[in-house]
Design a protein around this motif. Structure first.
Motif, PDB file in Angstrom:
ATOM      1  N   ASN A 120       0.827  -1.206   0.000  1.00 48.94           N
ATOM      2  CA  ASN A 120       0.000   0.000   0.000  1.00 48.94           C
ATOM      3  C   ASN A 120       0.864   1.259   0.000  1.00 48.94           C
ATOM      4  O   ASN A 120       1.842   1.351   0.745  1.00 48.94           O
ATOM      5  CB  ASN A 120      -0.930   0.020   1.215  1.00 48.94           C
ATOM      6  N   TYR A 121       0.485   2.214  -0.836  1.00 53.36           N
ATOM      7  CA  TYR A 121       1.177   3.494  -0.930  1.00 53.36           C
ATOM      8  C   TYR A 121       0.180   4.644  -0.839  1.00 53.36           C
ATOM      9  O   TYR A 121      -1.012   4.500  -1.169  1.00 53.36           O
ATOM     10  CB  TYR A 121       1.897   3.627  -2.284  1.00 53.36           C
ATOM     11  N   VAL A 177       4.624   7.464  -0.753  1.00 54.89           N
ATOM     12  CA  VAL A 177       4.949   7.141   0.636  1.00 54.89           C
ATOM     13  C   VAL A 177       4.382   5.760   0.935  1.00 54.89           C
ATOM     14  O   VAL A 177       3.174   5.535   0.796  1.00 54.89           O
ATOM     15  CB  VAL A 177       4.361   8.186   1.612  1.00 54.89           C
ATOM     16  N   LYS A 178       5.260   4.838   1.314  1.00 51.75           N
ATOM     17  CA  LYS A 178       4.802   3.475   1.602  1.00 51.75           C
ATOM     18  C   LYS A 178       4.114   3.439   2.963  1.00 51.75           C
ATOM     19  O   LYS A 178       4.616   3.979   3.946  1.00 51.75           O
ATOM     20  CB  LYS A 178       5.990   2.510   1.577  1.00 51.75           C
ATOM     21  N   LEU A 237       5.041   4.246   7.663  1.00 52.37           N
ATOM     22  CA  LEU A 237       4.363   5.185   8.562  1.00 52.37           C
ATOM     23  C   LEU A 237       4.008   4.541   9.894  1.00 52.37           C
ATOM     24  O   LEU A 237       3.453   5.198  10.776  1.00 52.37           O
ATOM     25  CB  LEU A 237       3.085   5.717   7.898  1.00 52.37           C
ATOM     26  N   LEU A 238       4.322   3.263  10.038  1.00 55.53           N
ATOM     27  CA  LEU A 238       3.982   2.560  11.269  1.00 55.53           C
ATOM     28  C   LEU A 238       5.150   2.621  12.247  1.00 55.53           C
ATOM     29  O   LEU A 238       6.315   2.676  11.844  1.00 55.53           O
ATOM     30  CB  LEU A 238       3.638   1.102  10.966  1.00 55.53           C
ATOM     31  N   ILE A 240      -2.702   2.112  -4.349  1.00 56.63           N
ATOM     32  CA  ILE A 240      -2.273   3.491  -4.112  1.00 56.63           C
ATOM     33  C   ILE A 240      -3.469   4.406  -3.852  1.00 56.63           C
ATOM     34  O   ILE A 240      -4.379   4.499  -4.682  1.00 56.63           O
ATOM     35  CB  ILE A 240      -1.480   4.018  -5.330  1.00 56.63           C
ATOM     36  N   GLN A 241      -3.440   5.077  -2.718  1.00 56.51           N
ATOM     37  CA  GLN A 241      -4.435   6.097  -2.381  1.00 56.51           C
ATOM     38  C   GLN A 241      -3.861   7.464  -2.725  1.00 56.51           C
ATOM     39  O   GLN A 241      -2.782   7.832  -2.246  1.00 56.51           O
ATOM     40  CB  GLN A 241      -4.780   6.038  -0.894  1.00 56.51           C
TER      41      GLN A 241
END
Length: 384
Positions: A244-245, A276-277, A281-282, A332-333
């Protein structure tokens, strides 16, 4: 069946000769009229075969014709600027093929003084040319009686001879190579290989074959035995890993911010929206995925930390962009923002580019998908 090809149907010399005659008579009447078949020039055969890897014939034809107008000779390809080459390849994907094509062209022009290797073994010494492509070039351009073992050949000969070797295993290629080598027409090897290609894309397709009307129906043992669709034998590939990106659509007075990817790795040197992967972000101790709003906040914070550019991001209210590579499936969002002033881009790994200038930059298919998604959202006026 053993699964190693040893139990395959064995043909007599008379049957082999009958098959050759039947196949080539059909090819002479019904073979496809394709632009790279106008002659036997190794350059034309080579470029077409590289383009046809993982791509349908109807898609390749306009690319091939444009490519030949832009790079009419192997010398022109060898000397082409890299960005011009990638632009000509744009939309075909698998850009390493284009880069290898140019490296091999340079090897022919510089190292070999313009002289092509004339055997499959010699052709495989060139960058990016594997056994299948070498067999195709050697047989079509230089009349070497050598098989060109691709997906069509696997499918056609596994059914003709009931070869049960698993085509997902590398060692099975040798089984098919040996089987086809015994059958290939020594006088017309290039036409024989191209006829197999045409047969595999017409009467002997992967699904819904029309073997009842096939010119080689009488030789198709799997069809005659009633289990044609059991061939070829192939273990499934692992599914591509989903990744997810977030893609950042950042509009400024100077244009949209696009990044140029690194010179190595996937989509090398190509231009995309900043990505941005999600997993980046986790934090280490998180046991559950944060809410979307929190992930978007973190994406903006990460981008600001990397570039010094402060953003307020809004999600595009449409479905995610999906693009599948060989081993990865990107989901991708899109997140959008509009800046009233062009920021300092000294830490940003890219440029601000006006949309009217996008055609001057090499962009992969996934970028084109993202941009179409954004344009549709703009056209709807759905900016809430």
């Amino acid at each position: 069946m053993t699964g190693d090809g040893k139990d395959m149907e064995q043909w007599s010399a008379e049957k082999i000769n009958a098959f050759r005659q039947t196949l080539l008579d059909w090819y002479d009447k019904e073979g496809r009229d394709l632009p790279w078949r106008k002659d036997h020039d190794p350059y034309h055969v080579w470029v077409s075969e590289i383009m046809l890897q993982q791509t349908q014939v109807n898609t390749v034809i306009p690319y091939y014709e444009r490519f030949m107008k832009t790079f009419p000779t192997v010398d022109a390809l060898a000397k082409a600027p890299a960005d011009k080459l990638l632009k000509a390849w744009e939309g075909l994907g698998y850009y390493s093929r284009a880069r290898n094509l140019q490296r091999a062209a340079q090897e022919i022009v510089i190292d070999r003084h313009g002289q092509w290797p004339t055997t499959a073994a010699g052709l495989q010494e060139l960058t990016g040319i594997g056994p299948y492509t070498a067999g195709a070039i050697a047989s079509i351009a230089f009349e070497e009686p050598v098989p060109a073992v691709d997906g069509n050949a696997f499918r056609v000969f596994s059914r003709l001879l009931e070869i049960d070797a698993d085509i997902a295993k590398p060692e099975s290629r040798g089984v098919f190579f040996d089987a086809i080598q015994a059958v290939i027409d020594p006088q017309r090897p290039g036409d024989f290989n191209q006829a197999i290609m045409d047969l595999g894309s017409s009467y002997m397709t992967a699904v819904n074959p029309d073997s009842e009307h096939s010119p080689v129906k009488a030789f198709n043992q799997a069809y005659l035995d009633g289990h044609e669709l059991d061939y070829p034998v192939k273990t499934p590939k692992p599914r591509p890993v989903p990744i997810n990106y977030f893609a950042l659509v950042i509009q400024t007075p100077a244009g949209y911010l696009l990044t140029q990817r690194p010179s190595t790795g996937m989509l090398a040197n190509m231009w995309t929206l900043p990505l941005v992967k999600e997993t980046d972000l986790l934090v280490d101790d998180e046991t559950a995925l944060p809410e979307t709003d929190e992930l978007i906040r973190r994406a903006a914070a990460t981008f600001e930390e990397d570039t010094g550019i402060e953003l307020s991001l809004t999600p595009v209210s449409s479905r995610k962009v999906t693009h599948t590579f060989t081993h990865q499936k990107w989901q991708i969002q899109l997140l959008v923002t509009q800046l009233t002033k062009t920021p300092d881009l000294s830490l940003f790994p890219g440029q601000a580019i006006q949309e009217t200038a996008f055609d001057e930059y090499v962009m992969p298919v996934v970028q084109q998908k993202m941009w179409r998604n954004y344009q549709k959202w703009q056209q709807r006026g759905d900016k809430s």
